[in-house]
Design an enzyme around this catalytic site. Structure first.
Site, PDB file in Angstrom:
ATOM      1  N   HIS A 101       0.813  -1.224   0.000  1.00 35.37           N
ATOM      2  CA  HIS A 101       0.000   0.000   0.000  1.00 35.37           C
ATOM      3  C   HIS A 101       0.844   1.270   0.000  1.00 35.37           C
ATOM      4  O   HIS A 101       0.295   2.372  -0.016  1.00 35.37           O
ATOM      5  CB  HIS A 101      -0.932  -0.001   1.219  1.00 35.37           C
ATOM      6  CG  HIS A 101      -1.996  -1.055   1.129  1.00 35.37           C
ATOM      7  ND1 HIS A 101      -3.290  -0.788   0.765  1.00 35.37           N
ATOM      8  CD2 HIS A 101      -1.946  -2.399   1.318  1.00 35.37           C
ATOM      9  CE1 HIS A 101      -3.993  -1.904   0.753  1.00 35.37           C
ATOM     10  NE2 HIS A 101      -3.200  -2.897   1.089  1.00 35.37           N
TER      11      HIS A 101
ATOM     12  N   ASP B 247       3.822   9.553  -1.265  1.00 31.10           N
ATOM     13  CA  ASP B 247       2.640   8.816  -0.788  1.00 31.10           C
ATOM     14  C   ASP B 247       2.302   7.721  -1.793  1.00 31.10           C
ATOM     15  O   ASP B 247       2.294   7.983  -2.995  1.00 31.10           O
ATOM     16  CB  ASP B 247       1.453   9.798  -0.679  1.00 31.10           C
ATOM     17  CG  ASP B 247       0.446   9.371   0.369  1.00 31.10           C
ATOM     18  OD1 ASP B 247       0.329   8.160   0.623  1.00 31.10           O
ATOM     19  OD2 ASP B 247      -0.240  10.263   0.932  1.00 31.10           O
TER      20      ASP B 247
HETATM   21  P1  ADP Z   1      -2.496   6.874   4.752  1.00 28.35           P
HETATM   22  O1  ADP Z   1      -2.870   5.516   4.258  1.00 28.35           O
HETATM   23  O2  ADP Z   1      -1.036   7.180   4.653  1.00 28.35           O
HETATM   24  O3  ADP Z   1      -3.019   7.204   6.099  1.00 28.35           O
HETATM   25  P2  ADP Z   1      -4.509   7.840   2.865  1.00 28.35           P
HETATM   26  O4  ADP Z   1      -4.837   9.232   2.451  1.00 28.35           O
HETATM   27  O5  ADP Z   1      -4.359   6.890   1.747  1.00 28.35           O
HETATM   28  O6  ADP Z   1      -3.191   7.937   3.761  1.00 28.35           O
HETATM   29  O7  ADP Z   1      -5.644   7.268   3.805  1.00 28.35           O
HETATM   30  C1  ADP Z   1      -5.998   7.921   4.983  1.00 28.35           C
HETATM   31  C2  ADP Z   1      -7.385   7.465   5.429  1.00 28.35           C
HETATM   32  O8  ADP Z   1      -7.588   7.914   6.763  1.00 28.35           O
HETATM   33  C3  ADP Z   1      -8.504   8.064   4.582  1.00 28.35           C
HETATM   34  O9  ADP Z   1      -9.493   7.087   4.354  1.00 28.35           O
HETATM   35  C4  ADP Z   1      -9.031   9.211   5.436  1.00 28.35           C
HETATM   36  O10 ADP Z   1     -10.419   9.423   5.304  1.00 28.35           O
HETATM   37  C5  ADP Z   1      -8.730   8.754   6.834  1.00 28.35           C
HETATM   38  N1  ADP Z   1      -8.401   9.925   7.671  1.00 28.35           N
HETATM   39  C6  ADP Z   1      -7.320  10.704   7.551  1.00 28.35           C
HETATM   40  N2  ADP Z   1      -7.355  11.699   8.460  1.00 28.35           N
HETATM   41  C7  ADP Z   1      -8.484  11.536   9.166  1.00 28.35           C
HETATM   42  C8  ADP Z   1      -9.087  12.242  10.258  1.00 28.35           C
HETATM   43  N3  ADP Z   1      -8.516  13.304  10.843  1.00 28.35           N
HETATM   44  N4  ADP Z   1     -10.248  11.778  10.735  1.00 28.35           N
HETATM   45  C9  ADP Z   1     -10.818  10.697  10.180  1.00 28.35           C
HETATM   46  N5  ADP Z   1     -10.316  10.002   9.166  1.00 28.35           N
HETATM   47  C10 ADP Z   1      -9.156  10.400   8.660  1.00 28.35           C
HETATM   48  C1  G6P Z   2      -0.816   3.291   5.927  1.00 24.33           C
HETATM   49  C2  G6P Z   2      -0.337   1.858   5.782  1.00 24.33           C
HETATM   50  C3  G6P Z   2      -1.294   0.903   6.517  1.00 24.33           C
HETATM   51  C4  G6P Z   2      -1.426   1.358   7.960  1.00 24.33           C
HETATM   52  C5  G6P Z   2      -1.915   2.803   8.015  1.00 24.33           C
HETATM   53  C6  G6P Z   2      -2.041   3.340   9.441  1.00 24.33           C
HETATM   54  O1  G6P Z   2      -2.022   3.431   5.279  1.00 24.33           O
HETATM   55  O2  G6P Z   2      -0.246   1.525   4.403  1.00 24.33           O
HETATM   56  O3  G6P Z   2      -0.806  -0.425   6.463  1.00 24.33           O
HETATM   57  O4  G6P Z   2      -2.321   0.504   8.656  1.00 24.33           O
HETATM   58  O5  G6P Z   2      -1.003   3.637   7.310  1.00 24.33           O
HETATM   59  O6  G6P Z   2      -0.852   3.152  10.153  1.00 24.33           O
HETATM   60  P1  G6P Z   2      -0.733   2.249  11.477  1.00 24.33           P
HETATM   61  O7  G6P Z   2       0.719   2.211  11.785  1.00 24.33           O
HETATM   62  O8  G6P Z   2      -1.547   2.979  12.504  1.00 24.33           O
HETATM   63  O9  G6P Z   2      -1.325   0.896  11.179  1.00 24.33           O
END
Ligand code: ADP
Ligand code: G6P
Length: 503
Positions: free
Chosen positions: A200, A401
């Site tokens: 991912h 990202d």
């Molecule tokens: P990552 O996987 O690195 O966290 P992504 O943008 O791909 O980044 O996914 C983040 C997910 O977490 C999204 O589905 C988003 O809606 C959720 N998210 C991020 N910030 C918040 C927040 N402050 N409150 C609720 N959901 C959040």
């Molecule tokens: C990214 C990674 C996921 C992970 C998520 C939150 O989206 O690809 O595998 O679960 O971040 O991070 P955490 O360390 O809280 O699982």
């Protein structure tokens, strides 16, 4: 979620990920309860597992003293896709807390996360963390084998006995070694299974990847699969390149194939999507939460140094300097979820953000207006949908990202006319595919400010045109499409099973 859209696999499916699709917590009576997690992966994969009577192997988010304490069923009011996942379909991986800490915080968060995001200076390579990563991956592999045996046993008594091979789908950088051990054990036990892996996050170029002292082992672990998936072609090519240069594998760059140990492993770009219709529905129903006449520029991220938050605040500061006409008319709403708070880099970032928000607000705030509203915490899905819907600009500017789902969720929720504008970094997978967004290099602070200015002053018809294209693409390539593409590439959606050979 809509059952009609649910994709099913031909054989039983076992999903393996570091986290289960819910976390366990203790209520005030000390009773274990499930807390559903609403991430894109869960929404996509949980229905496939539930419908196909599959299993999910993962860590429950809590260290359980009593190894026999059972996993509770979901709350009857839970309407998330995970609710259908019965406790006997969940295999909870239990690892000694010290080992887990070193595997998860040490190896995954302090080494692989920065390295794979091409930030090697932030990584701390420690042999101890690697050794615990190996131990943890072995434990995940052992639990998966247990699950596989139970699936094979129940399949052999069912009508479809012998027809459909079980599919094991391993996720993310936490588990890059597990697949190879699962394959070896399954072969020793004479159990047929298919193995797929999806990363991912980005897969880095060879000159970064090889900084990791045990990089050969990582590749060998991943090559235990029949297919390895990444978000975009660039990551696939990086992986193929590393297999060739590190291990001397024979590769086919055009068809993305790697030969290893007498097998041909397929490598595929499978860009993840979001549950588009679900976000539209949320945006249609969510009450208004932003009581303001100002235009909102929205940032939504885990508080993570890869997200470019410091650069983003500086770009906004530069906008207010260069274009004072936006003062009192525009605010930046930054929502940052606490993440990996045991890791120093994340603690330092929290402090830096607090100071920077304070400094910029101190510099520009007037009696009627604060330039930055900063929420350090998670918001509910309803609230999130309302923020996405009612903001004029979605500002998604990571330094690096894998994909970035926020960019996609923002466009799904932009249901008002005229719509807002998405700004996205070229260093996110989303920047590769969302062509009609404004592309912004977050490292160039002054031009980033100009791009925000351009978005704030963009004519309505241009906004409509761009947003229509963006929304159409994300609706078509939603998360169901992603799951279907994965199953199809594994030969587990239909009966077809393609064989690729390097000629
Ligand atoms: P990552 O996987 O690195 O966290 P992504 O943008 O791909 O980044 O996914 C983040 C997910 O977490 C999204 O589905 C988003 O809606 C959720 N998210 C991020 N910030 C918040 C927040 N402050 N409150 C609720 N959901 C959040
Ligand atoms: C990214 C990674 C996921 C992970 C998520 C939150 O989206 O690809 O595998 O679960 O971040 O991070 P955490 O360390 O809280 O699982």
């Amino acid at each position: 979620f809509d059952n009609e859209d649910v994709v099913t696999s031909s054989g039983s499916m076992i999903v393996v990920s570091n986290r289960l699709p819910f976390v366990l917590q203790r209520n005030k009576d000390g009773k274990l309860i499930r807390k559903a997690s609403a991430g894109g992966l869960v929404t996509a994969v949980a229905p496939v597992v539930v419908n196909g009577n599959g299993l999910w192997v993962g860590w429950p988010g809590i260290h359980l003293e009593d190894p026999l304490e059972p996993i509770p069923e979901s709350d009857p009011n839970d309407i998330t896709p995970t609710a259908g996942l019965k406790s006997d379909k969940v295999v909870s991986v239990r690892i000694d807390p010290k080992i887990f800490n070193s595997y998860y915080n040490g190896c995954c968060n302090e080494i692989f996360w920065p390295l794979f995001h091409s930030m090697p200076d932030r990584a701390t390579f420690k042999g101890e963390h690697w050794r615990n990563y190996v131990i943890a991956n072995k434990e995940f592999a052992r639990c998966t084998m247990k699950a596989l045996k139970s699936v094979v046993k129940s399949d052999s008594t069912s009508a479809s006995a012998g027809q459909n091979i079980p599919l094991i789908w391993v996720h993310d950088y936490h588990l890059m070694l597990a697949a190879n051990w699962i394959r070896q054990s399954a072969e020793e036990e004479g159990i047929a299974c298919k193995l797929g892996f999806f990363l991912h996050i980005p897969f880095p170029p060879w000159d970064i990847f090889r900084l990791f002292p045990w990089s050969d082992e990582i590749l060998q672990g991943m090559l235990g699969c029949d297919m390895v998936g990444f978000h975009i072609t660039d990551y696939c090519l990086n992986f193929v390149d590393c297999c060739q240069r590190n291990l001397g594998c024979r590769v086919d760059r055009k068809n993305l194939l790697v030969e290893h140990g007498g097998r041909t492993v397929r490598v595929r770009p499978l860009p993840i999507g979001i549950p588009f219709d679900r976000f539209v529905e949320l945006a249609e129903k969510a009450p208004k939460v932003l009581s303001t006449t100002q235009k909102i520029i929205l940032g939504v991220d885990r508080l993570d140094y890869t997200k470019g938050l410091v650069h983003r605040l500086r770009a906004f500061e530069s906008l207010l300097e260069k274009h004072p006409e936006h003062k009192e008319n525009v605010s930046l709403l930054q929502i940052a979820v606490p993440s990996r708070t045991d890791v120093k880099e994340y603690q330092d970032l929290k402090e830096e953000m607090d100071q920077l928000v304070g400094r910029i607000n101190g510099r520009f705030t007037t009696p009627n207006w604060s330039p930055i509203r900063y929420i350090y915490g998670a918001v509910s899905q309803d609230e999130l949908a309302a923020f996405y819907r009612d903001s004029a600009i979605g500002l998604v500017t990571p330094l690096r990202d894998g994909m970035n789902l926020v960019a996609k969720e923002f466009v799904a929720c932009q249901i008002s006319t005229p719509p807002g504008v998405l700004i996205v970094s070229p260093f996110a997978g989303a920047g590769e595919t969302m062509h009609e967004a404004l592309i912004c290099n977050p490292y160039e602070i002054t031009s980033a400010a100009e791009i925000i200015h351009r978005a704030l002053t963009m004519p309505e018809d241009e906004r409509i045109l761009r947003m229509n294209y963006l929304r159409r693409r994300e609706k078509l390539n939603d998360v169901n499409y992603w799951t279907r593409s994965f199953l199809s590439a594994m030969g587990s959606l239909a009966t077809q099973d393609d064989h690729d050979d390097i000629g």
